[in-house]
Write a protein that holds these residues in place. Structure first.
Motif, PDB file in Angstrom:
ATOM      1  N   GLN A 104     -15.965 -11.744 128.604  1.00  0.00           N
ATOM      2  CA  GLN A 104     -15.715 -11.005 127.366  1.00  0.00           C
ATOM      3  C   GLN A 104     -16.471 -11.578 126.177  1.00  0.00           C
ATOM      4  O   GLN A 104     -16.891 -10.841 125.292  1.00  0.00           O
ATOM      5  N   THR A 105     -16.651 -12.895 126.152  1.00  0.00           N
ATOM      6  CA  THR A 105     -17.312 -13.501 124.998  1.00  0.00           C
ATOM      7  C   THR A 105     -18.832 -13.447 125.101  1.00  0.00           C
ATOM      8  O   THR A 105     -19.520 -13.523 124.089  1.00  0.00           O
ATOM      9  N   ARG A 106     -19.332 -13.351 126.316  1.00  0.00           N
ATOM     10  CA  ARG A 106     -20.788 -13.338 126.555  1.00  0.00           C
ATOM     11  C   ARG A 106     -21.465 -14.559 125.942  1.00  0.00           C
ATOM     12  O   ARG A 106     -22.567 -14.478 125.418  1.00  0.00           O
ATOM     13  N   GLN A 107     -20.769 -15.669 125.980  1.00  0.00           N
ATOM     14  CA  GLN A 107     -21.289 -16.938 125.494  1.00  0.00           C
ATOM     15  C   GLN A 107     -21.302 -17.922 126.658  1.00  0.00           C
ATOM     16  O   GLN A 107     -20.592 -17.746 127.645  1.00  0.00           O
ATOM     17  N   SER A 108     -22.073 -18.968 126.515  1.00  0.00           N
ATOM     18  CA  SER A 108     -22.042 -20.060 127.473  1.00  0.00           C
ATOM     19  C   SER A 108     -20.880 -20.966 127.103  1.00  0.00           C
ATOM     20  O   SER A 108     -20.956 -21.723 126.129  1.00  0.00           O
ATOM     21  N   LEU A 109     -19.785 -20.855 127.831  1.00  0.00           N
ATOM     22  CA  LEU A 109     -18.620 -21.676 127.563  1.00  0.00           C
ATOM     23  C   LEU A 109     -18.623 -22.878 128.496  1.00  0.00           C
ATOM     24  O   LEU A 109     -19.194 -22.836 129.577  1.00  0.00           O
ATOM     25  N   THR A 110     -17.978 -23.955 128.058  1.00  0.00           N
ATOM     26  CA  THR A 110     -17.974 -25.174 128.838  1.00  0.00           C
ATOM     27  C   THR A 110     -16.628 -25.872 128.733  1.00  0.00           C
ATOM     28  O   THR A 110     -15.907 -25.702 127.752  1.00  0.00           O
ATOM     29  N   THR A 111     -16.330 -26.668 129.743  1.00  0.00           N
ATOM     30  CA  THR A 111     -15.133 -27.499 129.730  1.00  0.00           C
ATOM     31  C   THR A 111     -15.477 -28.954 129.411  1.00  0.00           C
ATOM     32  O   THR A 111     -14.604 -29.811 129.454  1.00  0.00           O
ATOM     33  N   LEU A 112     -16.726 -29.238 129.075  1.00  0.00           N
ATOM     34  CA  LEU A 112     -17.132 -30.603 128.746  1.00  0.00           C
ATOM     35  C   LEU A 112     -16.448 -31.079 127.466  1.00  0.00           C
ATOM     36  O   LEU A 112     -16.353 -30.318 126.493  1.00  0.00           O
ATOM     37  N   PRO A 113     -15.990 -32.314 127.412  1.00  0.00           N
ATOM     38  CA  PRO A 113     -15.356 -32.845 126.202  1.00  0.00           C
ATOM     39  C   PRO A 113     -16.333 -32.909 125.028  1.00  0.00           C
ATOM     40  O   PRO A 113     -17.530 -33.127 125.216  1.00  0.00           O
ATOM     41  N   GLY A 114     -15.784 -32.734 123.819  1.00  0.00           N
ATOM     42  CA  GLY A 114     -16.604 -32.865 122.619  1.00  0.00           C
ATOM     43  C   GLY A 114     -16.679 -31.621 121.769  1.00  0.00           C
ATOM     44  O   GLY A 114     -17.407 -31.594 120.788  1.00  0.00           O
ATOM     45  N   GLY A 115     -15.925 -30.598 122.107  1.00  0.00           N
ATOM     46  CA  GLY A 115     -15.869 -29.379 121.296  1.00  0.00           C
ATOM     47  C   GLY A 115     -14.493 -29.220 120.691  1.00  0.00           C
ATOM     48  O   GLY A 115     -13.492 -29.343 121.394  1.00  0.00           O
ATOM     49  N   LEU A 116     -14.453 -28.968 119.381  1.00  0.00           N
ATOM     50  CA  LEU A 116     -13.183 -28.796 118.679  1.00  0.00           C
ATOM     51  C   LEU A 116     -13.220 -27.548 117.812  1.00  0.00           C
ATOM     52  O   LEU A 116     -14.241 -27.263 117.180  1.00  0.00           O
ATOM     53  N   PRO A 117     -12.095 -26.836 117.729  1.00  0.00           N
ATOM     54  CA  PRO A 117     -12.039 -25.737 116.766  1.00  0.00           C
ATOM     55  C   PRO A 117     -11.960 -26.317 115.356  1.00  0.00           C
ATOM     56  O   PRO A 117     -11.410 -27.402 115.149  1.00  0.00           O
ATOM     57  N   VAL A 118     -12.502 -25.589 114.395  1.00  0.00           N
ATOM     58  CA  VAL A 118     -12.366 -25.950 112.984  1.00  0.00           C
ATOM     59  C   VAL A 118     -11.310 -25.020 112.422  1.00  0.00           C
ATOM     60  O   VAL A 118     -11.457 -23.793 112.482  1.00  0.00           O
ATOM     61  N   VAL A 119     -10.240 -25.607 111.890  1.00  0.00           N
ATOM     62  CA  VAL A 119      -9.089 -24.844 111.429  1.00  0.00           C
ATOM     63  C   VAL A 119      -8.892 -25.068 109.930  1.00  0.00           C
ATOM     64  O   VAL A 119      -8.885 -26.209 109.469  1.00  0.00           O
ATOM     65  N   VAL A 120      -8.771 -23.978 109.184  1.00  0.00           N
ATOM     66  CA  VAL A 120      -8.496 -24.028 107.748  1.00  0.00           C
ATOM     67  C   VAL A 120      -7.258 -23.176 107.493  1.00  0.00           C
ATOM     68  O   VAL A 120      -7.222 -22.005 107.894  1.00  0.00           O
ATOM     69  N   ASP A 121      -6.263 -23.761 106.877  1.00  0.00           N
ATOM     70  CA  ASP A 121      -5.010 -23.061 106.573  1.00  0.00           C
ATOM     71  C   ASP A 121      -4.419 -22.384 107.807  1.00  0.00           C
ATOM     72  O   ASP A 121      -3.959 -21.243 107.753  1.00  0.00           O
ATOM     73  N   GLY A 122      -4.482 -23.079 108.935  1.00  0.00           N
ATOM     74  CA  GLY A 122      -3.913 -22.563 110.172  1.00  0.00           C
ATOM     75  C   GLY A 122      -4.742 -21.527 110.897  1.00  0.00           C
ATOM     76  O   GLY A 122      -4.330 -20.999 111.918  1.00  0.00           O
ATOM     77  N   GLU A 123      -5.925 -21.236 110.387  1.00  0.00           N
ATOM     78  CA  GLU A 123      -6.793 -20.209 110.972  1.00  0.00           C
ATOM     79  C   GLU A 123      -8.072 -20.857 111.526  1.00  0.00           C
ATOM     80  O   GLU A 123      -8.711 -21.655 110.836  1.00  0.00           O
ATOM     81  N   VAL A 124      -8.427 -20.501 112.757  1.00  0.00           N
ATOM     82  CA  VAL A 124      -9.674 -20.983 113.336  1.00  0.00           C
ATOM     83  C   VAL A 124     -10.826 -20.293 112.615  1.00  0.00           C
ATOM     84  O   VAL A 124     -10.913 -19.061 112.607  1.00  0.00           O
TER      85      VAL A 124
END
Length: 138
Positions: free
Chosen positions: A93-113
């Motif tokens: 659905q995302t059509r992105q290269s997703l990975t399970t490798l460590p080192g990726g974090l969401p950036v959250v502002v006021d509870g929103e990604v």
């Protein structure tokens, strides 16, 4: 009047990248750092002098995964392991290269990604450490 949504801008991305690069340099590592928007599209991708050629693409995939799924890539690993069909569906659905490798974090502002940040080029736990420092620096 429309509600203004939190967003991740170039100035914030630059600051986060500098924090991650400096943390890596202090430890003697050269890494790549990627910051993406909520759809996983690049805001800023930087490969430090001496970082391996492929690390920029890996950092980008880590950042996109965290932004699109809304959880750290290490948590996505558990989700993908527990529910491989769900992980395949998310990838499709995302059509992105997703990975399970460590080192990726969401950036959250006021509870929103509002985006994602990925670091690649050091040991997995170091990539996570540098990404955490960058996200914490806000």
């Amino acid at each position: 009047m429309a509600e203004q949504r939190a967003r991740l801008d170039l100035a914030a991305a630059r600051h986060a990248v500098e924090v991650a690069l400096e943390a890596a340099r202090r430890a003697g590592n050269r890494v790549s750092v990627a910051v993406v928007d909520t759809r996983g599209h690049d805001i800023l991708v930087v490969r430090d002098d001496g970082a391996a050629w492929f690390t920029a693409g890996v950092a980008r995939a880590k950042a996109a995964t965290a932004a699109l799924v809304g959880i750290p890539t290490t948590a996505y690993s558990g989700l993908a392991d527990a529910h491989p069909a769900l992980a395949e569906l998310i990838d499709a659905q995302t059509r992105q290269s997703l990975t399970t490798l460590p080192g990726g974090l969401p950036v959250v502002v006021d509870g929103e990604v509002v985006g994602g940040l990925g670091v690649s080029g050091a040991q997995p736990e170091q990539d996570v450490e540098y990404a955490q420092a960058a996200v914490a620096a806000g």
